[in-house]
Scaffold this motif. Structure first.
Motif, PDB file in Angstrom:
ATOM      1  N   ASP A  25       0.836  -1.202   0.000  1.00  0.00           N
ATOM      2  CA  ASP A  25       0.000   0.000   0.000  1.00  0.00           C
ATOM      3  C   ASP A  25       0.874   1.257   0.000  1.00  0.00           C
ATOM      4  O   ASP A  25       2.016   1.247   0.471  1.00  0.00           O
ATOM      5  CB  ASP A  25      -0.909   0.013   1.227  1.00  0.00           C
ATOM      6  N   ILE A  26       0.312   2.335  -0.539  1.00  0.00           N
ATOM      7  CA  ILE A  26       1.018   3.613  -0.529  1.00  0.00           C
ATOM      8  C   ILE A  26       1.184   4.083   0.915  1.00  0.00           C
ATOM      9  O   ILE A  26       0.238   4.111   1.690  1.00  0.00           O
ATOM     10  CB  ILE A  26       0.235   4.671  -1.335  1.00  0.00           C
ATOM     11  N   ASN A  27       2.411   4.458   1.251  1.00  0.00           N
ATOM     12  CA  ASN A  27       2.713   4.986   2.582  1.00  0.00           C
ATOM     13  C   ASN A  27       2.682   6.516   2.497  1.00  0.00           C
ATOM     14  O   ASN A  27       3.550   7.126   1.874  1.00  0.00           O
ATOM     15  CB  ASN A  27       4.089   4.488   3.039  1.00  0.00           C
ATOM     16  N   GLU A  28       1.677   7.114   3.133  1.00  0.00           N
ATOM     17  CA  GLU A  28       1.484   8.554   3.014  1.00  0.00           C
ATOM     18  C   GLU A  28       2.681   9.334   3.549  1.00  0.00           C
ATOM     19  O   GLU A  28       3.075  10.367   2.987  1.00  0.00           O
ATOM     20  CB  GLU A  28       0.211   8.980   3.751  1.00  0.00           C
ATOM     21  N   ALA A  29       3.284   8.842   4.626  1.00  0.00           N
ATOM     22  CA  ALA A  29       4.452   9.524   5.196  1.00  0.00           C
ATOM     23  C   ALA A  29       5.610   9.529   4.208  1.00  0.00           C
ATOM     24  O   ALA A  29       6.346  10.517   4.090  1.00  0.00           O
ATOM     25  CB  ALA A  29       4.868   8.847   6.496  1.00  0.00           C
ATOM     26  N   VAL A  67       5.322   9.427   0.898  1.00  0.00           N
ATOM     27  CA  VAL A  67       4.977  10.373  -0.170  1.00  0.00           C
ATOM     28  C   VAL A  67       5.255  11.806   0.276  1.00  0.00           C
ATOM     29  O   VAL A  67       5.838  12.605  -0.467  1.00  0.00           O
ATOM     30  CB  VAL A  67       3.493  10.214  -0.575  1.00  0.00           C
ATOM     31  N   GLN A  68       4.855  12.138   1.486  1.00  0.00           N
ATOM     32  CA  GLN A  68       5.071  13.490   1.995  1.00  0.00           C
ATOM     33  C   GLN A  68       6.558  13.803   2.106  1.00  0.00           C
ATOM     34  O   GLN A  68       6.996  14.929   1.809  1.00  0.00           O
ATOM     35  CB  GLN A  68       4.397  13.656   3.368  1.00  0.00           C
ATOM     36  N   ALA A  69       7.343  12.809   2.524  1.00  0.00           N
ATOM     37  CA  ALA A  69       8.791  13.005   2.636  1.00  0.00           C
ATOM     38  C   ALA A  69       9.407  13.282   1.268  1.00  0.00           C
ATOM     39  O   ALA A  69      10.285  14.143   1.127  1.00  0.00           O
ATOM     40  CB  ALA A  69       9.437  11.779   3.268  1.00  0.00           C
ATOM     41  N   LEU A  70       8.943  12.588   0.241  1.00  0.00           N
ATOM     42  CA  LEU A  70       9.442  12.822  -1.113  1.00  0.00           C
ATOM     43  C   LEU A  70       9.051  14.211  -1.608  1.00  0.00           C
ATOM     44  O   LEU A  70       9.858  14.917  -2.227  1.00  0.00           O
ATOM     45  CB  LEU A  70       8.906  11.747  -2.064  1.00  0.00           C
ATOM     46  N   MET A  71       7.818  14.604  -1.349  1.00  0.00           N
ATOM     47  CA  MET A  71       7.364  15.930  -1.771  1.00  0.00           C
ATOM     48  C   MET A  71       8.184  17.024  -1.089  1.00  0.00           C
ATOM     49  O   MET A  71       8.567  18.016  -1.720  1.00  0.00           O
ATOM     50  CB  MET A  71       5.875  16.096  -1.460  1.00  0.00           C
ATOM     51  N   ILE A  77       2.413   0.301 -12.484  1.00  0.00           N
ATOM     52  CA  ILE A  77       3.719   0.645 -11.920  1.00  0.00           C
ATOM     53  C   ILE A  77       4.364  -0.581 -11.279  1.00  0.00           C
ATOM     54  O   ILE A  77       3.786  -1.206 -10.393  1.00  0.00           O
ATOM     55  CB  ILE A  77       3.586   1.762 -10.868  1.00  0.00           C
ATOM     56  N   ILE A  78       5.561  -0.911 -11.745  1.00  0.00           N
ATOM     57  CA  ILE A  78       6.323  -2.019 -11.188  1.00  0.00           C
ATOM     58  C   ILE A  78       7.274  -1.525 -10.104  1.00  0.00           C
ATOM     59  O   ILE A  78       7.431  -2.137  -9.064  1.00  0.00           O
ATOM     60  CB  ILE A  78       7.120  -2.736 -12.302  1.00  0.00           C
ATOM     61  N   ASP A  79       7.891  -0.389 -10.340  1.00  0.00           N
ATOM     62  CA  ASP A  79       8.815   0.175  -9.354  1.00  0.00           C
ATOM     63  C   ASP A  79       8.717   1.695  -9.399  1.00  0.00           C
ATOM     64  O   ASP A  79       8.786   2.288 -10.473  1.00  0.00           O
ATOM     65  CB  ASP A  79      10.253  -0.253  -9.654  1.00  0.00           C
ATOM     66  N   GLY A  80       8.514   2.314  -8.220  1.00  0.00           N
ATOM     67  CA  GLY A  80       8.481   3.765  -8.150  1.00  0.00           C
ATOM     68  C   GLY A  80       7.122   4.352  -7.849  1.00  0.00           C
ATOM     69  O   GLY A  80       6.868   5.522  -8.158  1.00  0.00           O
ATOM     70  N   GLN A  81       6.235   3.575  -7.214  1.00  0.00           N
ATOM     71  CA  GLN A  81       4.873   4.082  -7.000  1.00  0.00           C
ATOM     72  C   GLN A  81       4.836   5.276  -6.045  1.00  0.00           C
ATOM     73  O   GLN A  81       3.993   6.169  -6.196  1.00  0.00           O
ATOM     74  CB  GLN A  81       3.956   2.966  -6.505  1.00  0.00           C
ATOM     75  N   ALA A  92       4.194  11.199  -5.508  1.00  0.00           N
ATOM     76  CA  ALA A  92       4.711  12.495  -5.059  1.00  0.00           C
ATOM     77  C   ALA A  92       4.847  13.458  -6.236  1.00  0.00           C
ATOM     78  O   ALA A  92       4.467  14.639  -6.144  1.00  0.00           O
ATOM     79  CB  ALA A  92       6.056  12.307  -4.368  1.00  0.00           C
ATOM     80  N   ALA A  93       5.378  12.964  -7.363  1.00  0.00           N
ATOM     81  CA  ALA A  93       5.542  13.811  -8.546  1.00  0.00           C
ATOM     82  C   ALA A  93       4.195  14.216  -9.124  1.00  0.00           C
ATOM     83  O   ALA A  93       3.994  15.356  -9.553  1.00  0.00           O
ATOM     84  CB  ALA A  93       6.372  13.070  -9.589  1.00  0.00           C
TER      85      ALA A  93
END
Length: 294
Positions: free
Chosen positions: A68-72, A74-78, A99-103, A108-109
């Motif tokens: 699952d997408i980890n919101e923390a 994603v926020q860290a990447l942003m 998406i295989i790698d980089g979700q 974030a992008a």
């Protein structure tokens, strides 16, 4: 395709090209893959596996079996994009734009409205997701368990049910169910690769073992769930002549001060306490550990 490496064949991935059938397949409602690439992307490196950059905001698909997408995360990447700039990174998709790698980088992008660089790897799926992440520090052992269970692997479905029913961490559950924990070298770890074999009998026996671990909670409240405690108890349970009710009665009658206050001890310390308590005032039929544990 395979390559020879010191006599051992090694599978080579990502050697297939996009076929005419793939290009003509529908990836978004009413939109074929070739149309999507021509209208929404710029081909940067038109070679065997082209590198694309999106021109407009697009929505790729997430593999349902992936973690699952980890919101923390994603926020860290942003935050990193804002603080450090947006570095050139490539995400991998299959021919269905999954998406295989980089979700997390994608998400974030996408939220920042930044262009995405990607390559399409025909035929890739969960097998490649696992291979790419076996040596990744970002993936925890729990992520691998969830991924293989969501993919429908019955061994991991059984294991996950046991895990959710108890307070032990994944590695300790491995000890209880399979008798061994994940290896330190992730590349050789069957658990991470989805190769663990678990049958119903093993899970049933693990429930009984877990119940015996829990019976020690009053005498070791801060450490009865620790891996070392569980491993030491498993050694006792596998020792010829061991009577678990006898040990529990001894702790009830003669509590151990060290065990009562400790969070965790070394395996050999647990075994010494267990043996001293078990054999205390026992004139005959004293328990003896196998030589390898002495």
């Amino acid at each position: 395709m395979e390559l020879e490496n010191q006599g051992s064949p090694i599978a080579v991935h990502a050697v297939r090209q996009l076929t005419a059938t793939m290009l003509s397949s529908e990836v978004i409602v009413g939109v074929k893959l070739k149309t999507f690439l021509d209208k929404n992307c710029t081909c940067i490196s038109p070679r065997r596996h082209a590198l694309y950059r999106t021109k407009t905001e697009v929505e790729f698909q997430l593999l349902k079996e992936n973690r699952d997408i980890n919101e923390a995360h994603v926020q860290a990447l942003m935050n990193s994009f804002e603080r450090d700039g947006y570095l050139f990174t490539v995400i991998y998709l299959n021919e269905r734009l999954e998406i295989i790698d980089g979700q997390h980088r994608y998400e974030a992008a996408r939220r920042k409205g930044l262009p995405l660089h990607f390559m399409i790897m025909p035929g890739w799926g969960m097998r490649e997701v696992t291979i790419l992440n076996v040596n990744s520090r970002d993936w925890t052992i729990t992520d691998f368990m969830e991924t293989h269970a969501k993919a429908g692997n019955p061994n991991y479905v059984r294991f996950r049910e046991f895990y959710l029913a108890h307070d032990f961490d994944v590695t300790t559950c491995q000890l209880l169910v399979t008798g061994r924990r994940s290896g330190r070298h992730a590349s050789t770890d069957e658990f991470r690769k989805g190769l663990m074999q678990v049958d119903e009998q093993q899970v049933t026996e693990a429930y009984l073992k877990a119940k015996k671990m829990a019976s020690m909670q009053p005498y070791h409240p801060n450490g009865w769930k620790s891996r070392n405690f569980v491993e030491a108890m498993l050694i006792l349970l596998g020792t010829k002549g061991y009577d678990h009710e006898h040990l529990v009665l001894k702790f009830k009658t003669y509590p151990d001060i060290l065990l009562a206050g400790a969070k965790s001890l070394r395996i050999e310390e647990y075994l010494r306490i267990f043996m001293d308590k078990y054999n205390f005032r026992r004139m005959k039929d004293k328990l003896e550990l196998p030589r390898k544990h002495l």
